[in-house]
Write a protein that holds these residues in place. Structure first.
Motif, PDB file in Angstrom:
ATOM      1  N   ILE A 130       0.821  -1.212   0.000  1.00 22.77           N
ATOM      2  CA  ILE A 130       0.000   0.000   0.000  1.00 22.77           C
ATOM      3  C   ILE A 130       0.856   1.264   0.000  1.00 22.77           C
ATOM      4  O   ILE A 130       0.605   2.196  -0.759  1.00 22.77           O
ATOM      5  CB  ILE A 130      -0.956  -0.010   1.211  1.00 22.77           C
ATOM      6  N   ALA A 131       1.886   1.327   0.856  1.00 29.46           N
ATOM      7  CA  ALA A 131       2.742   2.519   0.916  1.00 29.46           C
ATOM      8  C   ALA A 131       3.444   2.739  -0.421  1.00 29.46           C
ATOM      9  O   ALA A 131       3.582   3.874  -0.885  1.00 29.46           O
ATOM     10  CB  ALA A 131       3.767   2.390   2.040  1.00 29.46           C
ATOM     11  N   THR A 132       3.858   1.657  -1.063  1.00 30.26           N
ATOM     12  CA  THR A 132       4.530   1.758  -2.354  1.00 30.26           C
ATOM     13  C   THR A 132       3.558   2.225  -3.427  1.00 30.26           C
ATOM     14  O   THR A 132       3.905   3.046  -4.273  1.00 30.26           O
ATOM     15  CB  THR A 132       5.160   0.407  -2.735  1.00 30.26           C
ATOM     16  N   LYS A 133       2.325   1.740  -3.385  1.00 34.94           N
ATOM     17  CA  LYS A 133       1.309   2.206  -4.346  1.00 34.94           C
ATOM     18  C   LYS A 133       1.037   3.700  -4.174  1.00 34.94           C
ATOM     19  O   LYS A 133       0.877   4.419  -5.153  1.00 34.94           O
ATOM     20  CB  LYS A 133       0.006   1.417  -4.185  1.00 34.94           C
ATOM     21  N   GLU A 134       0.989   4.157  -2.928  1.00 33.02           N
ATOM     22  CA  GLU A 134       0.764   5.582  -2.678  1.00 33.02           C
ATOM     23  C   GLU A 134       1.914   6.422  -3.220  1.00 33.02           C
ATOM     24  O   GLU A 134       1.706   7.468  -3.820  1.00 33.02           O
ATOM     25  CB  GLU A 134       0.577   5.845  -1.179  1.00 33.02           C
ATOM     26  N   LYS A 135       3.136   5.959  -3.016  1.00 32.65           N
ATOM     27  CA  LYS A 135       4.303   6.680  -3.534  1.00 32.65           C
ATOM     28  C   LYS A 135       4.297   6.644  -5.063  1.00 32.65           C
ATOM     29  O   LYS A 135       4.585   7.651  -5.716  1.00 32.65           O
ATOM     30  CB  LYS A 135       5.600   6.077  -2.974  1.00 32.65           C
ATOM     31  N   LEU A 136       3.962   5.495  -5.652  1.00 29.92           N
ATOM     32  CA  LEU A 136       3.890   5.383  -7.111  1.00 29.92           C
ATOM     33  C   LEU A 136       2.871   6.374  -7.663  1.00 29.92           C
ATOM     34  O   LEU A 136       3.119   7.042  -8.667  1.00 29.92           O
ATOM     35  CB  LEU A 136       3.532   3.958  -7.525  1.00 29.92           C
ATOM     36  N   LYS A 137       1.749   6.492  -7.005  1.00 28.14           N
ATOM     37  CA  LYS A 137       0.713   7.433  -7.431  1.00 28.14           C
ATOM     38  C   LYS A 137       1.252   8.868  -7.444  1.00 28.14           C
ATOM     39  O   LYS A 137       1.018   9.625  -8.386  1.00 28.14           O
ATOM     40  CB  LYS A 137      -0.491   7.313  -6.492  1.00 28.14           C
ATOM     41  N   LYS A 138       1.999   9.236  -6.406  1.00 34.12           N
ATOM     42  CA  LYS A 138       2.580  10.581  -6.323  1.00 34.12           C
ATOM     43  C   LYS A 138       3.616  10.804  -7.422  1.00 34.12           C
ATOM     44  O   LYS A 138       3.659  11.871  -8.041  1.00 34.12           O
ATOM     45  CB  LYS A 138       3.233  10.800  -4.959  1.00 34.12           C
ATOM     46  N   VAL A 139       4.468   9.809  -7.662  1.00 33.80           N
ATOM     47  CA  VAL A 139       5.517   9.959  -8.669  1.00 33.80           C
ATOM     48  C   VAL A 139       4.905  10.038 -10.070  1.00 33.80           C
ATOM     49  O   VAL A 139       5.308  10.873 -10.880  1.00 33.80           O
ATOM     50  CB  VAL A 139       6.565   8.824  -8.566  1.00 33.80           C
ATOM     51  N   VAL A 140       3.916   9.203 -10.363  1.00 32.90           N
ATOM     52  CA  VAL A 140       3.269   9.244 -11.679  1.00 32.90           C
ATOM     53  C   VAL A 140       2.591  10.599 -11.890  1.00 32.90           C
ATOM     54  O   VAL A 140       2.721  11.210 -12.946  1.00 32.90           O
ATOM     55  CB  VAL A 140       2.267   8.079 -11.842  1.00 32.90           C
ATOM     56  N   ALA A 141       1.893  11.096 -10.879  1.00 33.50           N
ATOM     57  CA  ALA A 141       1.239  12.405 -10.988  1.00 33.50           C
ATOM     58  C   ALA A 141       2.275  13.504 -11.228  1.00 33.50           C
ATOM     59  O   ALA A 141       2.058  14.413 -12.037  1.00 33.50           O
ATOM     60  CB  ALA A 141       0.422  12.699  -9.734  1.00 33.50           C
ATOM     61  N   TRP A 142       3.413  13.411 -10.559  1.00 30.45           N
ATOM     62  CA  TRP A 142       4.498  14.377 -10.737  1.00 30.45           C
ATOM     63  C   TRP A 142       5.043  14.311 -12.162  1.00 30.45           C
ATOM     64  O   TRP A 142       5.245  15.342 -12.807  1.00 30.45           O
ATOM     65  CB  TRP A 142       5.593  14.106  -9.707  1.00 30.45           C
ATOM     66  N   VAL A 143       5.252  13.102 -12.671  1.00 30.70           N
ATOM     67  CA  VAL A 143       5.777  12.938 -14.032  1.00 30.70           C
ATOM     68  C   VAL A 143       4.804  13.530 -15.044  1.00 30.70           C
ATOM     69  O   VAL A 143       5.211  14.263 -15.948  1.00 30.70           O
ATOM     70  CB  VAL A 143       6.056  11.447 -14.345  1.00 30.70           C
ATOM     71  N   VAL A 144       3.537  13.241 -14.890  1.00 34.72           N
ATOM     72  CA  VAL A 144       2.528  13.760 -15.816  1.00 34.72           C
ATOM     73  C   VAL A 144       2.504  15.286 -15.771  1.00 34.72           C
ATOM     74  O   VAL A 144       2.363  15.949 -16.795  1.00 34.72           O
ATOM     75  CB  VAL A 144       1.139  13.168 -15.496  1.00 34.72           C
ATOM     76  N   ARG A 145       2.684  15.857 -14.596  1.00 34.48           N
ATOM     77  CA  ARG A 145       2.625  17.300 -14.415  1.00 34.48           C
ATOM     78  C   ARG A 145       3.860  18.025 -14.943  1.00 34.48           C
ATOM     79  O   ARG A 145       3.742  19.077 -15.560  1.00 34.48           O
ATOM     80  CB  ARG A 145       2.428  17.613 -12.929  1.00 34.48           C
ATOM     81  N   VAL A 146       5.066  17.467 -14.738  1.00 32.00           N
ATOM     82  CA  VAL A 146       6.280  18.244 -15.044  1.00 32.00           C
ATOM     83  C   VAL A 146       7.146  17.704 -16.180  1.00 32.00           C
ATOM     84  O   VAL A 146       7.976  18.443 -16.701  1.00 32.00           O
ATOM     85  CB  VAL A 146       7.181  18.420 -13.802  1.00 32.00           C
ATOM     86  N   GLU A 147       7.022  16.448 -16.534  1.00 26.60           N
ATOM     87  CA  GLU A 147       7.885  15.894 -17.570  1.00 26.60           C
ATOM     88  C   GLU A 147       7.212  15.974 -18.935  1.00 26.60           C
ATOM     89  O   GLU A 147       6.104  15.484 -19.104  1.00 26.60           O
ATOM     90  CB  GLU A 147       8.231  14.426 -17.272  1.00 26.60           C
ATOM     91  N   PRO A 148       7.877  16.563 -19.920  1.00 23.41           N
ATOM     92  CA  PRO A 148       7.295  16.590 -21.259  1.00 23.41           C
ATOM     93  C   PRO A 148       7.324  15.203 -21.883  1.00 23.41           C
ATOM     94  O   PRO A 148       8.139  14.361 -21.508  1.00 23.41           O
ATOM     95  CB  PRO A 148       8.214  17.542 -22.022  1.00 23.41           C
TER      96      PRO A 148
END
Length: 163
Positions: A130-148
């Motif tokens: 669960i903790a890893t899924k939560e972190k994955l969710k944050k990282v994916v959202a960050w990538v979508v937001r800032v990485e072209p």
């Protein structure tokens, strides 16, 4: 964050300096890779791969990979879970490095998967906690937001430094 895996907690990269000398788990985006080869005093060759990674708390962070079998998962755009890496500090420079006990899991295979499947479909990975899924969710959202979205041709040939 909660403890996962074998040795140490799953941490945000912004907390790495407070874990110097300890084992941790890192869930990060691979920005780029640089293979490094040099000769030892005994005449042997040592190969490591230096990677630049990031997460939702720190855009760039250095990691040294000392296991050759891990190289296949170290492609720019991959989101990986590095388990049992040791945080080291030399002066003001903080980095992580793999050791014999380290392992790697590729959770997301490249920028195309992130942008084509969408955030919610990527989080349905069953083999992580669960903790890893939560972190994955944050990282994916960050990538979508800032990485072209990189050009596929450039992504295929992308390297940190020219050979």
């Amino acid at each position: 964050m909660a403890t996962i895996g074998w040795y140490g907690p799953l941490i945000d990269l912004s907390q790495a300096s407070s874990h110097s000398g300890y084992f941790v788990q890192l869930l990060v985006l691979v920005h780029n890779t640089l293979p490094v080869q040099y000769k030892t005093s005994g005449g042997g060759k040592v190969i490591r791969t230096d990677i630049q990674v990031g997460d939702d708390t720190r855009r760039y962070f250095p990691v040294s990979i000392w296991q050759k079998h891990m190289e296949s998962m170290l492609k720019p755009g991959n989101i990986i879970l590095l388990q049992n890496v040791k945080v080291t500090q030399y002066g003001d420079v903080v980095e992580a490095r793999t050791v014999q006990q380290s392992s790697i899991q590729c959770l997301v295979d490249g920028y195309e998967e992130i942008h084509s499947k969408g955030e919610n479909n990527l989080i349905k990975v069953n083999h992580i906690g669960i903790a890893t899924k939560e972190k994955l969710k944050k990282v994916v959202a960050w990538v979508v937001r800032v990485e072209p979205i990189p050009n596929k041709h450039l992504l295929h040939n992308y390297k940190m430094y020219p050979n």
